[in-house]
Design a protein around this motif. Structure first.
Motif, PDB file in Angstrom:
ATOM      1  N   UNK A 182       0.864  -1.173   0.000  1.00 38.43           N
ATOM      2  CA  UNK A 182       0.000   0.000   0.000  1.00 38.43           C
ATOM      3  C   UNK A 182       0.902   1.225   0.000  1.00 38.43           C
ATOM      4  N   UNK A 183       0.642   2.154  -0.899  1.00 37.56           N
ATOM      5  CA  UNK A 183       1.524   3.303  -0.991  1.00 37.56           C
ATOM      6  C   UNK A 183       0.921   4.435  -1.784  1.00 37.56           C
ATOM      7  N   UNK A 184       1.778   5.372  -2.161  1.00 39.96           N
ATOM      8  CA  UNK A 184       1.408   6.527  -2.964  1.00 39.96           C
ATOM      9  C   UNK A 184       2.427   6.665  -4.089  1.00 39.96           C
ATOM     10  N   UNK A 185       2.111   7.529  -5.063  1.00 42.22           N
ATOM     11  CA  UNK A 185       3.027   7.761  -6.175  1.00 42.22           C
ATOM     12  C   UNK A 185       3.069   9.248  -6.503  1.00 42.22           C
ATOM     13  N   UNK A 186       4.228   9.722  -6.937  1.00 39.61           N
ATOM     14  CA  UNK A 186       4.351  11.105  -7.392  1.00 39.61           C
ATOM     15  C   UNK A 186       5.446  11.171  -8.445  1.00 39.61           C
ATOM     16  N   UNK A 187       5.206  11.982  -9.486  1.00 35.53           N
ATOM     17  CA  UNK A 187       6.210  12.097 -10.532  1.00 35.53           C
ATOM     18  C   UNK A 187       5.709  12.884 -11.722  1.00 35.53           C
ATOM     19  N   UNK A 188       6.591  13.211 -12.664  1.00 30.82           N
ATOM     20  CA  UNK A 188       6.230  14.008 -13.841  1.00 30.82           C
ATOM     21  C   UNK A 188       5.449  13.199 -14.869  1.00 30.82           C
ATOM     22  N   UNK A 189       4.688  13.933 -15.674  1.00 29.93           N
ATOM     23  CA  UNK A 189       3.899  13.278 -16.723  1.00 29.93           C
ATOM     24  C   UNK A 189       3.754  14.207 -17.924  1.00 29.93           C
ATOM     25  N   UNK A 190       3.460  13.591 -19.061  1.00 27.83           N
ATOM     26  CA  UNK A 190       3.171  14.328 -20.292  1.00 27.83           C
ATOM     27  C   UNK A 190       1.865  13.799 -20.856  1.00 27.83           C
ATOM     28  N   UNK A 191       0.930  14.691 -21.139  1.00 28.61           N
ATOM     29  CA  UNK A 191      -0.355  14.307 -21.728  1.00 28.61           C
ATOM     30  C   UNK A 191      -0.458  14.904 -23.124  1.00 28.61           C
ATOM     31  N   UNK A 192      -0.773  14.054 -24.092  1.00 22.80           N
ATOM     32  CA  UNK A 192      -0.917  14.484 -25.484  1.00 22.80           C
ATOM     33  C   UNK A 192      -2.346  14.210 -25.929  1.00 22.80           C
ATOM     34  N   UNK A 193      -3.010  15.254 -26.439  1.00 18.11           N
ATOM     35  CA  UNK A 193      -4.393  15.096 -26.895  1.00 18.11           C
ATOM     36  C   UNK A 193      -4.503  15.560 -28.354  1.00 18.11           C
ATOM     37  N   UNK A 194      -4.278  14.625 -29.290  1.00 21.27           N
ATOM     38  CA  UNK A 194      -4.329  15.013 -30.703  1.00 21.27           C
ATOM     39  C   UNK A 194      -5.754  15.233 -31.215  1.00 21.27           C
ATOM     40  N   UNK A 195      -6.720  14.566 -30.600  1.00 18.56           N
ATOM     41  CA  UNK A 195      -8.118  14.714 -30.980  1.00 18.56           C
ATOM     42  C   UNK A 195      -8.933  15.159 -29.765  1.00 18.56           C
ATOM     43  N   UNK A 196     -10.174  15.524 -29.978  1.00 19.69           N
ATOM     44  CA  UNK A 196     -10.998  16.096 -28.921  1.00 19.69           C
ATOM     45  C   UNK A 196     -11.169  15.153 -27.746  1.00 19.69           C
ATOM     46  N   UNK A 197     -11.388  13.847 -28.008  1.00 15.18           N
ATOM     47  CA  UNK A 197     -11.612  12.887 -26.932  1.00 15.18           C
ATOM     48  C   UNK A 197     -10.458  11.906 -26.733  1.00 15.18           C
ATOM     49  N   UNK A 198      -9.515  11.894 -27.656  1.00 17.01           N
ATOM     50  CA  UNK A 198      -8.412  10.927 -27.591  1.00 17.01           C
ATOM     51  C   UNK A 198      -7.198  11.564 -26.918  1.00 17.01           C
ATOM     52  N   UNK A 199      -6.645  10.880 -25.923  1.00 19.20           N
ATOM     53  CA  UNK A 199      -5.438  11.396 -25.296  1.00 19.20           C
ATOM     54  C   UNK A 199      -4.541  10.259 -24.820  1.00 19.20           C
ATOM     55  N   UNK A 200      -3.239  10.531 -24.821  1.00 20.72           N
ATOM     56  CA  UNK A 200      -2.229   9.592 -24.337  1.00 20.72           C
ATOM     57  C   UNK A 200      -1.521  10.219 -23.146  1.00 20.72           C
ATOM     58  N   UNK A 201      -1.187   9.369 -22.166  1.00 25.70           N
ATOM     59  CA  UNK A 201      -0.601   9.859 -20.917  1.00 25.70           C
ATOM     60  C   UNK A 201       0.656   9.048 -20.618  1.00 25.70           C
ATOM     61  N   UNK A 202       1.807   9.718 -20.608  1.00 28.20           N
ATOM     62  CA  UNK A 202       3.098   9.085 -20.342  1.00 28.20           C
ATOM     63  C   UNK A 202       3.633   9.606 -19.006  1.00 28.20           C
ATOM     64  N   UNK A 203       4.135   8.694 -18.150  1.00 26.65           N
ATOM     65  CA  UNK A 203       4.522   9.136 -16.813  1.00 26.65           C
ATOM     66  C   UNK A 203       5.667   8.305 -16.231  1.00 26.65           C
ATOM     67  N   UNK A 204       6.325   8.909 -15.237  1.00 26.20           N
ATOM     68  CA  UNK A 204       7.335   8.243 -14.417  1.00 26.20           C
ATOM     69  C   UNK A 204       7.107   8.708 -12.980  1.00 26.20           C
ATOM     70  N   UNK A 205       6.997   7.752 -12.032  1.00 25.88           N
ATOM     71  CA  UNK A 205       6.646   8.117 -10.659  1.00 25.88           C
ATOM     72  C   UNK A 205       7.508   7.365  -9.637  1.00 25.88           C
ATOM     73  N   UNK A 206       7.743   8.037  -8.531  1.00 25.20           N
ATOM     74  CA  UNK A 206       8.343   7.420  -7.351  1.00 25.20           C
ATOM     75  C   UNK A 206       7.198   6.979  -6.443  1.00 25.20           C
ATOM     76  N   UNK A 207       7.281   5.748  -5.905  1.00 28.11           N
ATOM     77  CA  UNK A 207       6.170   5.174  -5.146  1.00 28.11           C
ATOM     78  C   UNK A 207       6.628   4.664  -3.781  1.00 28.11           C
ATOM     79  N   UNK A 208       6.688   5.531  -2.747  1.00 30.89           N
ATOM     80  CA  UNK A 208       6.985   5.054  -1.391  1.00 30.89           C
ATOM     81  C   UNK A 208       5.832   4.199  -0.873  1.00 30.89           C
TER      82      UNK A 208
END
Length: 245
Positions: A138-164
């Protein structure tokens, strides 16, 4: 739709206050949670161009527990639940479709089941022993992310997180646990509210024994010393269904 839902919730609140003046704090908490969920869903439905920063992931887990010196256990099955939010660092998207942010996962629950058979000769014949272990975090996560939305409803989410996390391991004899540092990186693609994703997760933990199991006094009638594991490495993949609001 939002105004209608707010009126309904206000009406329910008035009804509760009139007919149940002794409404418990737990009931009020559930009422507030229901209000938040309804308004979030309504807002998502009315705003198809929203970036949907909140996420809930339901995952299938496949991972390995590495004891070192080539000894590994592969999970038979596992599951995970995560929920959190992306906090975007700028309002105007780069090139009209890219936003950078910080992900904060408030709840990260994970479970994996391990099992293997060992064959040995006890002098009277060959015996097969089935070993089972349960691993949970059981833990939490925090880290940077990039969200790309080429279309109105379509989006991609790329991330890297540290999880203590707090990690626990039960092998049928004793429960062991300790603080563990995990790292998570992944990608999800969603259309509207629903999507699919995959992520890699890895980390190490030295599990410390909290108490003896059924054989606390051992085979010779005296108490055995608690056994703490060396640092064990956990690594694997999560494939998940993603809900965004």
């Amino acid at each position: 739709l939002n105004k209608l839902l707010i009126r309904i919730l206000l009406h329910l609140q008035v009804e509760f206050s009139i007919f149940k003046p002794d409404l418990t704090m737990m009931s009020k908490t559930w009422l507030i949670a229901a209000a938040w969920l309804l308004t979030s869903v309504a807002a998502s439905a009315q705003e198809p161009e929203a970036w949907r920063p909140k996420y809930v992931n339901l995952s299938f887990v496949s991972q390995k527990l590495d004891f070192g010196e080539g000894e590994k256990l592969k999970s038979r099955f596992g599951a995970a639940f995560t929920t959190g939010r992306s906090y975007y660092l700028h309002k105007k998207p780069v090139a009209g479709m890219i936003r950078f942010g910080i992900d904060a996962t408030w709840i990260d629950l994970s479970y994996a089941n391990y099992s293997r058979e060992e064959t040995y000769d006890d002098g009277y014949g060959t015996e097969i022993e089935k070993l089972t272990a349960h691993q949970a975090e059981i833990g939490m996560q925090v880290g940077p992310s990039v969200t790309v939305r080429p279309l109105r409803k379509l989006q991609a989410h790329l991330y890297f997180r540290f999880a203590p996390s707090f990690a626990g391991l039960y092998d049928g004899d004793a429960f062991r646990g300790n603080y563990a540092s995990f790292f998570v990186t992944g990608l999800s693609v969603s259309y509207g509210v629903i999507g699919l994703g995959i992520e890699k997760r890895w980390g190490k933990c030295r599990y410390k024994e909290f108490g003896g199991g059924e054989d606390e006094y051992g085979d010779y009638g005296y108490a055995e010393e608690p056994y703490d594991t060396p640092k064990l490495k956990t690594s694997g993949l999560r494939a998940y269904v993603n809900f965004r609001f």
